[in-house]
Scaffold this motif. Structure first.
Motif, short mmCIF file in Angstrom:
data_model
loop_
_atom_site.label_atom_id
_atom_site.label_comp_id
_atom_site.label_asym_id
_atom_site.label_seq_id
_atom_site.Cartn_x
_atom_site.Cartn_y
_atom_site.Cartn_z
N ASN A 134 0.80 -1.22 0.00
CA ASN A 134 0.00 0.00 0.00
C ASN A 134 0.83 1.27 0.00
O ASN A 134 0.33 2.35 0.30
N ASP A 165 -5.05 2.97 -0.08
CA ASP A 165 -5.85 1.89 0.51
C ASP A 165 -6.28 2.18 1.96
O ASP A 165 -5.63 1.77 2.92
N GLU A 211 -2.32 -7.42 4.36
CA GLU A 211 -1.88 -8.02 3.11
C GLU A 211 -0.52 -8.68 3.22
O GLU A 211 -0.28 -9.73 2.66
N ASP A 225 -1.27 -7.10 -6.36
CA ASP A 225 -0.68 -5.82 -5.94
C ASP A 225 0.58 -5.96 -5.14
O ASP A 225 1.30 -6.93 -5.24
MG MG Z 1 -3.89 -2.68 -0.86
#
Ligand code: MG
Ligand code: ADP
Length: 388
Positions: free
Chosen positions: A233, A251, A335, A388
Motif C-alpha cells: 500500500n 488503501d 496483506e 498488488d
Molecule cells: Mg492494498
C-alpha cells in the motif's frame, strides 16, 4: 469478475430505467418483485419491462434467485458496476475504461480516462470476496449476509476510503487525489509509480525508512492509524528530473482512530511491517527503537483530529460501526501477513474465468449444507489471485 463495459452502449434508455428500478427496489427487497420493478420504472407491465429485464439478465446485470417464492430479480455486482460507470460517465468524470491493474482481496482496480484523455484510477470495492480462512467465530455473521448487504458494506468501504483521502490530501499527506465516489466505487489520481513491494534496491534505505516512520507518526498526530501500512500500500513515485523518490500511501478502508481500543496494537503492527520488510528486502535495520504509540499521540493537535472530522461527515458513526463489524469478523490479517502465509499468490494478469460476479452465498446456494459451503469457500480461496 471482469468489468466489461461493451454492453454499456447497447442498453436502451428503457433498460437503464429498469436497471435503476431494480437498484431502488433493492433498498427494501432482497428480491425485487417484477411488478414493483415495472412500477418504479414507470413502465406499464407490458412487454417493454420484460424485454428490458431479459436483456439485463442476459448480460448478468440482474439475476433471479433460485427457489424464490415470487417472481423477481436482484441486482448483481455487474449491475452495480454498470450503474456506477454510467453515473461517472454522465458527470464527465470517466470517459473510457482501460486495463485492470490490480486484483485485490476485496477490490478491483482499473485505469480509466477522463474526457480529456487524462488517466485516472477506478477502484471497485468487492466486500464478500474474502478469505474465510481466518474466520472462525464469526462465520455466521458472514454467511448470513445477503448480496444486498455485501453491496452496502462495499459502498461503506468506498465512502470511508474517499472521506479519508479527502481530509488527508487537504492536510498535505502524500495520498492520491480523490476525484469522485459513487456507490461501491471511487475515482482517484493515477500514481505513476511502483509499489514498494516490487522495488529491489533503494539508493538510501535509511532515508526512505525515516520518511515512512515519520508518516506513521504524522498520521497518529491527527488521530489516525492506517491499519494496513505495508509494502503493498505504498507506491514509490520517482521524479523524472530530480530522481527523488516519494512514497505515496493508498488503501484506506480499514483506517482507524488512535482512540480505538486496540490502537496501540495496530500502530505497532504498521511499524513492524515496515521494519520487517526493510530488514528482509534491503537488509536494513534501524539503530533507533520505535517509534512508539505513546510518544506519537503525546502532542496530538486536538483541533486537527481527522478521525473525529470524518465521523462528522457523510460517513456516520453507524456506518463506521457496520463496517468495523465486518472488519472484525474477517479477523483482519493485513496483506503482508496474507502473503507470508501463502494465502494469496501473484498472477500474471490472467483473471480467473470462474471468478464470478457474486460472491455471496446466500441465495443460489441456499440449499447446500454448511460443510459444502465451507468447502466452496476454501476452494475459492485456493483460486484466489492477487497482483498488488
Ligand atoms: Mg492494498
Ligand atoms: P486493495 O484494497 O485491493 O489492496 P489497493 O487500493 O491497495 O486495493 O490497490 C491495489 C493495487 O492497485 C495497488 O497495490 C497498486 O498497485 C494499484 N493502485 C491502487 N491505487 C492506485 C493509484 N492511485 N495509482 C496507481 N496504482 C494504484
Amino acid at each position: 469478475m471482469k468489468l466489461d463495459s461493451r454492453q454499456l452502449r447497447y442498453l436502451t434508455s428503457e433498460d437503464w430505467r429498469v436497471l435503476t428500478a431494480v437498484e431502488m427496489g433493492s433498498k427494501n427487497h432482497e428480491l425485487v418483485p417484477t411488478v414493483l420493478i415495472a412500477q418504479i420504472a414507470g413502465l406499464r407491465g407490458g412487454s417493454g419491462v420484460h424485454k428490458s429485464i431479459a436483456t439485463l439478465a442476459k448480460s448478468g446485470l440482474v439475476a433471479k434467485i433460485k427457489n424464490a417464492k415470487y417472481d423477481g430479480y436482484r441486482l448483481t455486482y455487474g449491475g452495480l458496476d454498470y450503474l456506477s460507470l454510467n453515473t461517472l460517465r454522465k458527470s464527465d468524470t470517466v470517459f473510457s475504461l482501460g486495463n485492470q491493474i490490480g486484483v485485490g482481496k476485496e477490490s478491483d482496480i482499473y485505469v480509466v480516462a477522463d474526457p480529456t484523455g487524462k488517466q485516472l484510477v477506478l477502484k471497485l470495492h468487492r466486500l464478500g470476496r474474502i478469505s474465510f480462512r481466518t474466520v472462525k467465530a464469526n462465520r455466521d455473521y458472514l454467511r448470513n449476509r445477503t448480496t444486498g448487504s455485501w453491496m452496502y458494506l462495499s459502498r461503506l468501504a468506498a465512502m470511508k476510503e474517499y472521506a479519508f483521502m479527502q481530509v488527508l490530501k487537504r492536510e498535505g499527506f502524500p495520498v492520491p487525489e480523490p476525484i469522485a465516489q459513487t456507490r461501491h466505487t471511487l475515482v482517484m489520481e493515477l500514481i505513476d509509480s511502483f509499489p514498494l513491494r516490487s522495488i529491489d534496491n533503494v539508493s538510501d534505505p535509511l532515508k526512505l525508512y525515516g520518511e515512512l516512520m515519520e508518516l506513521i507518526v504524522r498520521l497518529a498526530k491527527v488521530g489516525l492509524i492506517h491499519g494496513d501500512f505495508n509494502e503493498f500500500n505504498l507506491l514509490i513515485k520517482e521524479d523524472p528530473v530530480t530522481k527523488k523518490s516519494t512514497p505515496i500511501l493508498i488503501d484506506f478502508p480499514q483506517m482507524l482512530s488512535t482512540t480505538h481500543e486496540n490502537a496501540q496494537w495496530y500502530f505497532d503492527r504498521d511499524v513492524n511491517c515496515i521494519k520487517l520488510f526493510f530488514s528482509r528486502r534491503f537488509n536494513f535495520t534501524s539503530d533507533e527503537p520505535g517509534p512508539f504509540f505513546a510518544d506519537a499521540i503525546k502532542d496530538t493537535d486536538q483541533s486537527k483530529r481527522l478521525d473525529i472530522e470524518v465521523e462528522a461527515t457523510g460517513f456516520s458513526r453507524k456506518m463506521a460501526k457496520d463496517l468495523d463489524r465486518f472488519v472484525e469478523a474477517v479477523g483482519f490479517t493485513n496483506e503482508a501477513e496474507e502473503e507470508a502465509t501463502g494465502a494469496q499468490e501473484a498472477v500474471d494478469g490472467q483473471e480467473d474465468e470462474e471468478d464470478d460476479e457474486d460472491y455471496s452465498e446466500d441465495d443460489e446456494e441456499a440449499t447446500t449444507s454448511q460443510t459444502a459451503q465451507e468447502d466452496q469457500t476454501e476452494q475459492e480461496l485456493a483460486e484466489q489471485t492477487h497482483t498488488d
